[in-house]
Write a protein that holds these residues in place. Structure first.
Motif, PDB file in Angstrom:
ATOM      1  N   ALA A  35       2.819   0.030   9.310  1.00 48.13           N
ATOM      2  CA  ALA A  35       2.408  -0.687  10.699  1.00 48.13           C
ATOM      3  C   ALA A  35       0.980  -0.063  11.064  1.00 48.13           C
ATOM      4  CB  ALA A  35       3.317  -0.431  11.672  1.00 48.13           C
ATOM      5  N   ALA A  36       0.830   1.411  10.848  1.00 48.96           N
ATOM      6  CA  ALA A  36      -0.379   2.085  11.095  1.00 48.96           C
ATOM      7  C   ALA A  36      -1.469   1.526  10.267  1.00 48.96           C
ATOM      8  CB  ALA A  36      -0.248   3.490  10.746  1.00 48.96           C
ATOM      9  N   GLN A  37      -1.231   1.190   8.758  1.00 46.92           N
ATOM     10  CA  GLN A  37      -2.464   0.671   7.929  1.00 46.92           C
ATOM     11  C   GLN A  37      -2.750  -0.832   8.617  1.00 46.92           C
ATOM     12  OE1 GLN A  37      -0.777  -0.086   4.024  1.00 46.92           O
ATOM     13  NE2 GLN A  37      -2.887  -0.851   3.240  1.00 46.92           N
ATOM     14  N   THR A  38      -1.837  -1.575   9.068  1.00 50.58           N
ATOM     15  CA  THR A  38      -2.084  -2.999   9.674  1.00 50.58           C
ATOM     16  C   THR A  38      -2.852  -2.600  10.670  1.00 50.58           C
ATOM     17  OG1 THR A  38      -0.179  -3.561   8.737  1.00 50.58           O
ATOM     18  CG2 THR A  38      -1.008  -5.182  10.494  1.00 50.58           C
ATOM     19  N   LEU A  39      -2.699  -1.894  11.592  1.00 51.74           N
ATOM     20  CA  LEU A  39      -3.399  -1.495  12.839  1.00 51.74           C
ATOM     21  C   LEU A  39      -4.947  -1.056  12.429  1.00 51.74           C
ATOM     22  CD1 LEU A  39      -3.998  -1.260  15.818  1.00 51.74           C
ATOM     23  CD2 LEU A  39      -3.200   0.874  15.975  1.00 51.74           C
ATOM     24  N   ALA A  40      -4.951  -0.016  11.535  1.00 49.13           N
ATOM     25  CA  ALA A  40      -6.265   0.178  11.192  1.00 49.13           C
ATOM     26  C   ALA A  40      -7.008  -0.830  10.336  1.00 49.13           C
ATOM     27  CB  ALA A  40      -6.066   1.367   9.713  1.00 49.13           C
ATOM     28  N   ALA A  41      -6.450  -1.858   9.623  1.00 42.92           N
ATOM     29  CA  ALA A  41      -7.319  -2.904   9.094  1.00 42.92           C
ATOM     30  C   ALA A  41      -7.584  -3.880  10.127  1.00 42.92           C
ATOM     31  CB  ALA A  41      -6.152  -3.643   8.287  1.00 42.92           C
TER      32      ALA A  41
END
Length: 371
Positions: free
Chosen positions: A109-115
């Motif tokens: 989820a953090a990776q999705t937000l960072a993208a």
């Protein structure tokens, strides 16, 4: 009346002459059974002492620590590869998997937000409404989130592997030994060997060959293919194993303590007769027979001077000193020296035979029984 004493004297002399004639009659010839010493092609084996070894031998150990739930095999039975052997309590390991799954979901989820944030920062830079610094920070945050995802994926994989280790299965097919632990005990990597599995078919037989025999074999059989050497084994009770093996390995170095070369043969073991660690007699047959004189073992007599046989010559029993070869050929003895073939060798009635005695030879196969 005068003639009577003279007549009596003549009769007395005649009687003495008959008695003397009776005493000089030769003793009757002893009936004996004989066989003809024959030359036969003999593939004389080389004998060694060997030991049976399993091709594969596995010591089963626990790879995670936990309470043993169950022992799932019968000691001494054959097992197949992949068969369940032990079960370790899985609850803690299942919880570890769920925990790792949750951590992975958070990092994903953090990776999705960072993208998303990087995309927005790039759009602002493109419209000259944002700074390059903000975009670079967003890109770094995305890279960090990717690293977190990779680490959490590895943690999940580790937790899943550890959960799998709670089910201990057989890595090979073979026969399983006794278990060293029972249900309810705590087992782990420090618990030692839980049980042992050895493969069954084929089996190895290893045996040391002395330097002298090894060099002699090299000289006389320089072009011999070792894979063509037939290997037979005999058990301590004298019985012969029915399968034939082949030499498949000769060690590259000589054992300095025994001055021997280790040789290994592969033996079929379809019925499971051979067992790991068994001591056996090994006989190598090269397949290149030599012409040798052969007589029955029953013809051999031993005394302080060695071994001899009785042969029939001119109707009399004559002693022949012989040198038997080591081993033999079934019920026959292989003679290295002393006989050239064609001699009539006495095998029946030996108890009464003495050197020089008159004998009446009869083929041994025609006698009803041995005297």
């Amino acid at each position: 009346m005068v003639r009577c004493p003279r007549i009596l004297l003549i009769l007395a002399v005649a009687g003495l002459s008959g008695a003397a004639h009776a005493q000089t009659e030769p003793a009757p010839a002893l009936p004996v059974g004989t066989v003809t010493a024959q030359k036969k092609p003999i593939d004389r084996p080389l004998d060694f002492v060997g030991r049976v070894e399993a091709v594969s031998r596995v010591e089963v150990r626990a790879r995670v620590t936990g309470f043993l739930d169950a022992v799932l095999f019968k000691e001494g039975d054959p097992v197949q590869a992949g068969a369940p052997l032990y079960s370790i309590e899985p609850d803690l390991f299942e919880a570890a998997v769920q925990e790792a799954e949750g951590a992975l979901q958070r990092s994903q989820a953090a990776q999705t937000l960072a993208a998303i944030q990087l995309q927005r920062a790039q759009e602002l830079v493109d419209r000259s409404a944002g700074t390059v610094v903000a975009r670079d920070q967003a890109r770094a945050a995305l890279d960090q989130s990717k690293g977190a995802v990779t680490g959490d994926e590895a943690s999940l994989r580790t937790a899943q592997i550890n959960l799998g280790y709670t089910k201990i299965t057989s890595p090979i097919a073979g026969r399983i030994g006794r278990t060293s632990v029972t249900k309810g005990n705590v087992v782990g990597p420090d618990s030692g060997v839980l049980t042992t599995i050895v493969s069954q078919d084929p089996m190895y037989v290893t045996f040391p060959v002395s330097q002298r025999e090894f060099l002699r074999a090299q000289e006389s059989k320089a072009n011999l293919d070792r894979s063509r050497i037939a290997v037979r084994i005999r058990f301590p009770d004298g019985s012969v194993y029915g399968e034939v093996g082949r030499v498949d390995f000769v060690n590259i170095s000589v054992d300095r303590t025994t001055d021997t070369v280790l040789v290994r043969a592969s033996m079929p073991n379809p019925a499971g007769t051979l067992r790991d660690g068994q001591l056996v007699q090994v006989a190598l047959q090269t397949g290149t027979p030599e012409e040798k004189v052969v007589v029955p073992q029953a013809a051999l007599i031993a005394d302080q001077g060695g071994v001899y046989v009785f042969v029939v010559e001119d109707g009399r029993a004559v002693v022949r000193r012989v040198k038997p070869a080591s081993g033999g050929s079934g019920t026959d003895a292989v003679i290295e020296e002393g006989l050239s073939g064609g001699e009539l060798v006495i095998v029946d009635g030996l108890q009464r035979v003495r050197p020089g005695v008159l004998v009446r030879a009869t083929p041994a196969t025609t006698l009803s029984s041995r005297t």
